[in-house]
Design an enzyme around this catalytic site. Structure first.
Site, short mmCIF file in Angstrom:
data_model
loop_
_atom_site.label_atom_id
_atom_site.label_comp_id
_atom_site.label_asym_id
_atom_site.label_seq_id
_atom_site.Cartn_x
_atom_site.Cartn_y
_atom_site.Cartn_z
CE LYS A 119 0.97 -21.96 23.42
NZ LYS A 119 -0.34 -21.73 22.83
CE LYS A 200 5.11 -15.26 23.32
NZ LYS A 200 4.23 -16.20 22.62
CE LYS A 203 -3.39 -14.56 27.21
NZ LYS A 203 -3.76 -15.50 26.18
P1 TYM Z 1 -2.69 -15.71 22.44
O1 TYM Z 1 -3.89 -15.79 23.31
O2 TYM Z 1 -1.44 -16.37 22.90
O3 TYM Z 1 -2.30 -14.20 22.18
C1 TYM Z 1 -3.26 -13.32 21.70
C2 TYM Z 1 -2.65 -12.28 20.79
O4 TYM Z 1 -1.65 -11.51 21.47
C3 TYM Z 1 -0.44 -11.55 20.72
N1 TYM Z 1 0.68 -11.55 21.67
C4 TYM Z 1 1.71 -10.69 21.61
N2 TYM Z 1 2.00 -9.69 20.76
C5 TYM Z 1 3.13 -8.99 20.98
N3 TYM Z 1 3.97 -9.28 22.01
C6 TYM Z 1 3.74 -10.27 22.87
N4 TYM Z 1 4.56 -10.54 23.88
C7 TYM Z 1 2.55 -11.04 22.69
N5 TYM Z 1 2.01 -12.09 23.36
C8 TYM Z 1 0.87 -12.39 22.72
C9 TYM Z 1 -0.50 -12.86 19.95
O5 TYM Z 1 0.37 -12.83 18.84
C10 TYM Z 1 -1.95 -12.90 19.57
O6 TYM Z 1 -2.18 -12.09 18.45
N6 TYM Z 1 -3.12 -18.80 18.65
C11 TYM Z 1 -3.58 -17.52 19.12
C12 TYM Z 1 -5.08 -17.42 19.27
C13 TYM Z 1 -5.89 -17.75 18.05
C14 TYM Z 1 -5.98 -16.96 16.87
C15 TYM Z 1 -6.90 -17.65 16.02
C16 TYM Z 1 -5.37 -15.78 16.46
C17 TYM Z 1 -6.70 -18.81 17.88
N7 TYM Z 1 -7.32 -18.76 16.68
C18 TYM Z 1 -7.21 -17.15 14.76
C19 TYM Z 1 -5.70 -15.29 15.19
C20 TYM Z 1 -6.60 -15.98 14.36
C21 TYM Z 1 -2.92 -17.30 20.45
O7 TYM Z 1 -2.38 -18.17 21.04
O8 TYM Z 1 -3.06 -16.13 20.95
#
Ligand code: TYM
Length: 333
Positions: A119, A200, A203
């Site tokens: 990132k 992957k 966003k």
């Molecule tokens: P974020 O916002 O990037 O993504 C949210 C969720 O979507 C899943 N995800 C995917 N799963 C499968 N294939 C993909 N291409 C894909 N892209 C995204 C992510 O694995 C995630 O589950 N750090 C986390 C947010 C967070 C969080 C937490 C999660 C903050 N605090 C506590 C769990 C528990 C994140 O960046 O998600």
């Protein structure tokens, strides 16, 4: 006195940065929906995390984006009567616990975080918040004594460091946090980009053909899927689908239901054109009711805010109970 816990606590969250895509739905939200009846669920819109890349967020739109994500949770099937759905910034204990955990987490552990490396690449200046991001995530999880964290495969390292932080905290202060376990989909834990099946779906891609947004219109969905990258073969080989075809089948499987084998058999031997049309039909039909519910929820902002307010109170009561003990353990007021 509260009796022993009969249900496992689930916690997960999504950042309100940009439009949610199929990876978020398949890797995370669908798993939450599937598991919702079995557990004590807490689903958060992690707006404090969104602040870690200030260049990438539109501050003026962040509040609205957070409401969009909350509405999408509900539209996708998270039931506010069965699950707590709240905005992270409305429960101040997340930031408080994150600070305390910042103080106990060795920098050496943080230096190994792969998401920070990817990132921060190409960013002119990187905030300390991005570096400490996994610690705020650990705080989210530990605050509620979470047992299970349903997420995509890309979050594994973050859940592992959460376990390590909990253990170190207990060693230093004698306070026991529940050790969380990751939970991932068997199929769909890592949905790949349509333009590049080796990367992957995310966003942050600038390629408009990279991801399907949950609010994309049918014609856009069809166009994006028609241009999805496959390989030089022409027909689906169920024995050995290439990465691009496997990704399309993963998307189909998520919407069509049934087993992975059924998805393979449904398209075995068919041309890639037919595969793409079949996937598009399933995605369009699956997203239509989600989009309809989303727009209805967003047009009643007062109701949505009231639901989030009630949920934030419920979350805060639990977070505060943990923090009373944590403050005492570390010796602050
Ligand atoms: P974020 O916002 O990037 O993504 C949210 C969720 O979507 C899943 N995800 C995917 N799963 C499968 N294939 C993909 N291409 C894909 N892209 C995204 C992510 O694995 C995630 O589950 N750090 C986390 C947010 C967070 C969080 C937490 C999660 C903050 N605090 C506590 C769990 C528990 C994140 O960046 O998600």
């Amino acid at each position: 006195m509260a009796g022993p816990k009969t249900r496992k606590t689930i916690f997960s969250g999504i950042q309100p940065t940009g439009v949610l895509h199929l990876g978020n739905l398949i890797g995370a939200i669908s798993l939450w929906v599937r598991e919702q009846d079995k557990h004590d669920n807490i689903f958060c819109v992690v707006d404090l995390h969104a602040l870690t890349i200030p260049e990438a967020i539109e501050a003026k739109r962040l509040r609205a984006s957070s409401l969009d994500v909350a509405a999408l949770y509900v539209a996708c099937g998270i039931d506010p009567d069965k699950s707590i759905i709240f905005l992270q910034s409305q429960v101040r204990e997340h930031a408080e616990l994150a600070w305390i955990l910042n103080c106990v987490t060795p920098m050496g552990w943080m230096n190994r975080m792969t998401q920070f490396k990817s990132k921060s690449e190409g960013q002119e200046s990187v905030g300390v918040g991005l570096y400490a991001y996994p610690i705020l995530q650990a705080a989210d999880i530990l605050l509620y004594h979470t047992d299970l964290v349903p997420v995509g495969e890309d979050q594994r390292q973050h859940v592992e460091i959460t376990q390590d932080i909990a253990q170190r905290f207990e060693g230093l202060f004698g306070y026991h946090f529940t050790r969380p376990e990751i939970m991932v989909q068997k199929v769909g834990a890592r949905v790949m980009g349509l333009d590049d099946p080796e990367a992957k779906m995310s966003k942050s891609s600038t390629n408009p053909r990279h991801a399907i947004g949950l609010l994309d219109e049918p014609a856009v969905i069809l166009k994006k899927l028609k241009s999805a990258k496959t390989d030089s073969r022409t027909a689906v080989d169920a024995e050995d689908p290439g990465a691009g075809v496997r990704n399309l089948l993963t998307i189909y499987h998520a919407f069509a239901g049934g087993s992975w084998d059924e998805a393979l058999r449904r398209f075995d031997g068919q041309g890639y054109g037919a595969l793409k049309t079949g996937v598009a039909e399933a995605v369009i039909a699956g997203l239509e009711p989600i989009q309809r519910r989303f727009h209805a929820l967003r047009s009643e902002e007062g109701e949505l805010m009231a639901m989030l307010g009630r949920s934030a109170e419920a979350a805060a009561a639990r977070a505060e109970a943990t923090m009373r003990d944590v403050r005492a353990a570390v010796g602050i007021w």
